[in-house]
Motif scaffolding. Structure first.
Motif, PDB file in Angstrom:
ATOM      1  N   GLN A 105       0.820  -1.207   0.000  1.00 47.09           N
ATOM      2  CA  GLN A 105       0.000   0.000   0.000  1.00 47.09           C
ATOM      3  C   GLN A 105       0.859   1.265   0.000  1.00 47.09           C
ATOM      4  OE1 GLN A 105      -2.581  -0.661   3.367  1.00 47.09           O
ATOM      5  NE2 GLN A 105      -3.975  -1.970   2.212  1.00 47.09           N
ATOM      6  N   GLU A 106       2.026   1.164   0.567  1.00 49.10           N
ATOM      7  CA  GLU A 106       2.923   2.320   0.625  1.00 49.10           C
ATOM      8  C   GLU A 106       3.884   2.380  -0.560  1.00 49.10           C
ATOM      9  OE1 GLU A 106       6.225   4.351   3.638  1.00 49.10           O
ATOM     10  OE2 GLU A 106       5.004   2.655   4.310  1.00 49.10           O
ATOM     11  N   HIS A 107       4.364   1.218  -1.027  1.00 52.16           N
ATOM     12  CA  HIS A 107       5.433   1.209  -2.033  1.00 52.16           C
ATOM     13  C   HIS A 107       5.040   0.604  -3.377  1.00 52.16           C
ATOM     14  CE1 HIS A 107       8.379   2.402   1.019  1.00 52.16           C
ATOM     15  NE2 HIS A 107       7.799   1.518   1.825  1.00 52.16           N
ATOM     16  N   GLN A 108       3.865  -0.007  -3.491  1.00 50.48           N
ATOM     17  CA  GLN A 108       3.393  -0.595  -4.749  1.00 50.48           C
ATOM     18  C   GLN A 108       4.413  -1.573  -5.339  1.00 50.48           C
ATOM     19  OE1 GLN A 108       0.117   0.359  -6.020  1.00 50.48           O
ATOM     20  NE2 GLN A 108       0.156   1.008  -3.898  1.00 50.48           N
ATOM     21  N   ASN A 109       4.864  -2.511  -4.531  1.00 55.14           N
ATOM     22  CA  ASN A 109       5.905  -3.448  -4.964  1.00 55.14           C
ATOM     23  C   ASN A 109       5.369  -4.766  -5.519  1.00 55.14           C
ATOM     24  OD1 ASN A 109       5.091  -4.105  -2.208  1.00 55.14           O
ATOM     25  ND2 ASN A 109       6.707  -5.642  -2.261  1.00 55.14           N
ATOM     26  N   LEU A 110       4.065  -5.024  -5.373  1.00 56.75           N
ATOM     27  CA  LEU A 110       3.487  -6.296  -5.812  1.00 56.75           C
ATOM     28  C   LEU A 110       2.793  -6.158  -7.156  1.00 56.75           C
ATOM     29  CD1 LEU A 110       1.773  -7.471  -2.488  1.00 56.75           C
ATOM     30  CD2 LEU A 110       4.036  -8.132  -3.337  1.00 56.75           C
ATOM     31  N   THR A 111       2.730  -7.257  -7.897  1.00 67.42           N
ATOM     32  CA  THR A 111       1.880  -7.288  -9.084  1.00 67.42           C
ATOM     33  C   THR A 111       0.416  -7.310  -8.626  1.00 67.42           C
ATOM     34  OG1 THR A 111       1.764  -9.706  -9.179  1.00 67.42           O
ATOM     35  CG2 THR A 111       3.626  -8.642 -10.307  1.00 67.42           C
ATOM     36  N   ARG A 112      -0.492  -7.012  -9.558  1.00 64.15           N
ATOM     37  CA  ARG A 112      -1.925  -7.018  -9.203  1.00 64.15           C
ATOM     38  C   ARG A 112      -2.365  -8.405  -8.740  1.00 64.15           C
ATOM     39  NH1 ARG A 112      -4.312  -2.407  -9.997  1.00 64.15           N
ATOM     40  NH2 ARG A 112      -3.727  -1.005 -11.690  1.00 64.15           N
ATOM     41  N   LYS A 115     -13.583 -14.573  13.016  1.00 60.12           N
ATOM     42  CA  LYS A 115     -14.186 -13.241  12.944  1.00 60.12           C
ATOM     43  C   LYS A 115     -13.425 -12.198  13.762  1.00 60.12           C
ATOM     44  CE  LYS A 115     -17.510 -14.875  10.383  1.00 60.12           C
ATOM     45  NZ  LYS A 115     -17.039 -16.237  10.225  1.00 60.12           N
ATOM     46  N   SER A 116     -12.504 -12.646  14.615  1.00 57.27           N
ATOM     47  CA  SER A 116     -11.714 -11.679  15.388  1.00 57.27           C
ATOM     48  C   SER A 116     -10.782 -10.868  14.498  1.00 57.27           C
ATOM     49  CB  SER A 116     -10.889 -12.409  16.459  1.00 57.27           C
ATOM     50  OG  SER A 116      -9.847 -13.182  15.873  1.00 57.27           O
ATOM     51  N   LEU A 117     -10.612 -11.288  13.255  1.00 60.43           N
ATOM     52  CA  LEU A 117      -9.730 -10.578  12.324  1.00 60.43           C
ATOM     53  C   LEU A 117     -10.423  -9.395  11.654  1.00 60.43           C
ATOM     54  CD1 LEU A 117      -8.061 -13.632  10.547  1.00 60.43           C
ATOM     55  CD2 LEU A 117      -7.038 -12.162  12.282  1.00 60.43           C
ATOM     56  N   VAL A 152     -10.791  -4.703   8.108  1.00 60.46           N
ATOM     57  CA  VAL A 152     -11.581  -3.529   7.725  1.00 60.46           C
ATOM     58  C   VAL A 152     -10.901  -2.225   8.139  1.00 60.46           C
ATOM     59  CG1 VAL A 152     -13.798  -2.356   8.016  1.00 60.46           C
ATOM     60  CG2 VAL A 152     -13.725  -4.841   7.831  1.00 60.46           C
ATOM     61  N   ASN A 153     -10.414  -2.159   9.373  1.00 58.75           N
ATOM     62  CA  ASN A 153      -9.925  -0.878   9.904  1.00 58.75           C
ATOM     63  C   ASN A 153      -8.435  -0.639   9.684  1.00 58.75           C
ATOM     64  OD1 ASN A 153     -12.550  -0.392  10.896  1.00 58.75           O
ATOM     65  ND2 ASN A 153     -12.104  -1.551  12.757  1.00 58.75           N
ATOM     66  N   GLU A 154      -7.620  -1.674   9.871  1.00 59.58           N
ATOM     67  CA  GLU A 154      -6.175  -1.489   9.727  1.00 59.58           C
ATOM     68  C   GLU A 154      -5.721  -1.564   8.273  1.00 59.58           C
ATOM     69  OE1 GLU A 154      -3.323  -3.342  12.394  1.00 59.58           O
ATOM     70  OE2 GLU A 154      -4.994  -4.030  13.633  1.00 59.58           O
ATOM     71  N   LEU A 155      -6.227  -2.548   7.539  1.00 57.60           N
ATOM     72  CA  LEU A 155      -5.765  -2.776   6.172  1.00 57.60           C
ATOM     73  C   LEU A 155      -6.721  -2.221   5.120  1.00 57.60           C
ATOM     74  CD1 LEU A 155      -4.384  -6.420   6.577  1.00 57.60           C
ATOM     75  CD2 LEU A 155      -3.142  -4.261   6.710  1.00 57.60           C
ATOM     76  N   HIS A 156      -7.902  -1.747   5.549  1.00 58.76           N
ATOM     77  CA  HIS A 156      -8.836  -1.011   4.681  1.00 58.76           C
ATOM     78  C   HIS A 156      -9.246  -1.824   3.449  1.00 58.76           C
ATOM     79  CE1 HIS A 156      -7.654   2.331   7.232  1.00 58.76           C
ATOM     80  NE2 HIS A 156      -6.397   2.123   6.902  1.00 58.76           N
ATOM     81  N   PHE A 157      -9.770  -3.015   3.707  1.00 54.65           N
ATOM     82  CA  PHE A 157     -10.129  -3.899   2.607  1.00 54.65           C
ATOM     83  C   PHE A 157     -11.100  -3.256   1.623  1.00 54.65           C
ATOM     84  CE2 PHE A 157     -13.142  -6.913   0.741  1.00 54.65           C
ATOM     85  CZ  PHE A 157     -12.281  -7.682  -0.021  1.00 54.65           C
ATOM     86  N   VAL A 158     -12.143  -2.599   2.121  1.00 58.14           N
ATOM     87  CA  VAL A 158     -13.170  -2.050   1.227  1.00 58.14           C
ATOM     88  C   VAL A 158     -12.555  -1.016   0.291  1.00 58.14           C
ATOM     89  CG1 VAL A 158     -15.327  -0.749   1.127  1.00 58.14           C
ATOM     90  CG2 VAL A 158     -15.027  -2.525   2.858  1.00 58.14           C
ATOM     91  N   ARG A 159     -11.768  -0.117   0.829  1.00 56.74           N
ATOM     92  CA  ARG A 159     -11.118   0.908   0.009  1.00 56.74           C
ATOM     93  C   ARG A 159     -10.231   0.272  -1.054  1.00 56.74           C
ATOM     94  NH1 ARG A 159      -6.412   3.825   2.988  1.00 56.74           N
ATOM     95  NH2 ARG A 159      -5.374   1.910   2.278  1.00 56.74           N
ATOM     96  N   GLU A 160      -9.447  -0.721  -0.653  1.00 57.58           N
ATOM     97  CA  GLU A 160      -8.513  -1.353  -1.575  1.00 57.58           C
ATOM     98  C   GLU A 160      -9.238  -2.148  -2.654  1.00 57.58           C
ATOM     99  OE1 GLU A 160      -4.859  -1.066  -1.364  1.00 57.58           O
ATOM    100  OE2 GLU A 160      -5.829   0.648  -0.412  1.00 57.58           O
ATOM    101  N   ALA A 161     -10.306  -2.842  -2.277  1.00 54.29           N
ATOM    102  CA  ALA A 161     -11.065  -3.623  -3.262  1.00 54.29           C
ATOM    103  C   ALA A 161     -11.707  -2.704  -4.298  1.00 54.29           C
ATOM    104  CB  ALA A 161     -12.124  -4.468  -2.563  1.00 54.29           C
TER     105      ALA A 161
END
Length: 430
Positions: free
Chosen positions: A198-205, A223-225, A230-239
């Motif tokens: 998310q910071e460096h864009q080092n991975l392929t899609r 479900k504890s994850l 949702v909050n730390e890694l921002h799945f919705v935004r990234e998807a």
């Protein structure tokens, strides 16, 4: 125009395979590169017809007789596995083959070595095992998981490292959700992989999507994850971002018959599968999923003319969000999901699978509108939604829609009278 007498990809591939043992190790390497290119052009049907138990047993035999080097065998098997995953194929023949047992034994033997352990060989074997297998055993997973997470943590931006990381993450994405794992076995590593990208864009899609697929499958069992996802890694935004960017990379207007999807289209399909798992796992969040639902609607609108597979996936994903009540009915309306479902229902030339999914979606929405506990103080909005849906049905031809559905008998697995009764109940007072 294709000559009917010209050999098929299957025939060419099998002929090259039968000739492998005649060549030197270096010549085999070149032939395998040619075989890999042939695989890249195969449709799912062609692919499934090639890779049988007999083929894998033949490969095992020439490895046993030292007529095919292990390095070349791994190169071939790893590419077979990558194609298998991207085509969403199962390759049932591998599990009972001699080659499968050989790989299992080699992984365990290599891991148990006190001295002289070949880390590169172990990584290759683990990748082949996860990419090709449909059934995983805990003992082997306990070896493969840390081994491949270590590879996936590499951060160099060169093409070779990116490819290594992509294959490792693609392999890890195969570990199904029925395996429950302690977060300490993977969470710090997968968080680091996602956050660094998310910071460096080092991975392929494909690598980035695979990292999320691995994590969301763990979330499905634990479900504890949810806070991390949702909050730390921002799945919705990234998807949303990934779907929007991938959609722009696909030429949706191509009219010719395509036997194989582009890589971008395949990654879109994989994202939709991940989002399906996500909706099945997370708690309802009022208003937070409108953007994600809208992105799925846009993918549907773009793909409906040329990719029935993707458009059906979109409807199934929207249906899941409705059935598990992860999105409010108001969100479904704002995102355009309700409009899409109704448009499909009135387009009687559309495929049965799409109409089935849309009818189920619409039915779930209607059930939600009946539920007084759907949302506190929702009555006014509920009537507004009912009015909008009814007006949409009127606009598209309410009677034609219902008569058409009955005529096509595409809802014969539902009670038609019950379906009619419910529609009239929902809208009679509008």
């Amino acid at each position: 125009m294709k000559n009917e007498d010209s050999p098929s990809k299957k025939q060419i591939f099998l002929e090259k395979l039968s000739q492998l043992e005649q060549f030197t190790e270096e010549e085999q390497k070149q032939k395998i590169e040619e075989m890999n290119e042939i695989m890249d052009g195969m449709s799912e049907k062609e692919f499934d017809s090639v890779f049988t138990k007999e083929l894998f047993n033949k490969l095992d035999k020439i490895i046993e007789e030292k007529k095919l080097s292990m390095g070349n065998a791994i190169s071939l098997m790893k590419h077979i596995g990558s194609c298998k995953v991207l085509l969403n194929s199962w390759i049932f023949g591998l599990f009972n083959s001699l080659l499968y047992r050989r790989f299992e034994k080699m992984i365990i033997d290599e891991e148990q070595k006190k001295e002289g352990k070949n880390e590169k060989l172990l990584i290759d074997l683990c990748e082949c095992y996860l990419l090709l297998s449909g059934i995983f055993f805990p003992e082997l997973l306990s070896i493969c998981m840390p081994c491949l997470l270590k590879v996936a943590l590499k951060k160099e931006g060169n093409e070779e490292t990116q490819k290594d990381v992509e294959i490792a993450l693609l392999a890890l994405s195969r570990v199904d959700n029925y395996f429950k794992m302690e977060p300490k076995l993977f969470l710090n590593e997968i968080k680091e992989i996602i956050q660094y990208h998310q910071e460096h864009q080092n991975l392929t899609r494909l690598a980035y999507q695979s990292a999320w697929q691995f994590l969301i499958k763990r979330f499905h069992r634990d479900k504890s994850l949810e806070g991390v996802v949702v909050n730390e890694l921002h799945f919705v935004r990234e998807a949303v971002r990934e779907l929007d960017e991938l959609s722009k990379s696909v030429d949706w207007k191509r009219k010719e018959e395509r036997k194989k999807e582009t890589e971008e289209a395949l990654v879109i399909r994989r994202w939709l599968s991940v989002i399906f798992y996500f909706f099945a796992s997370c708690k309802p969040r009022d208003g937070e999923f409108v953007g994600l639902l809208s992105s799925i609607v846009q993918i549907f609108l773009a793909s409906r003319e040329n990719s029935e597979v993707i458009s059906c996936q979109c409807i199934d994903t929207l249906k899941k969000a409705t059935e598990v009540r992860v999105a409010m009915v108001d969100d479904l309306l704002k995102s355009g999901a309700v409009d899409v479902a109704l448009e499909i229902i009135v387009q009687l030339a559309t495929s049965n699978e799409l109409i089935h999914g849309s009818v189920e979606f619409f039915w779930s929405v209607c059930e939600r509108l009946k539920n007084i506990n759907e949302k506190k103080n929702f009555e006014a909005k509920r009537e507004k939604v009912k009015r909008k849906i009814f007006e949409k049905l009127e606009e598209e031809g309410y009677e034609d829609c219902i008569i058409g559905l009955h005529y096509l008998k595409i809802i014969n697995w539902l009670s038609f009278s019950f379906f009619m009764k419910n529609i009239e109940e929902y809208f009679i007072c509008c």
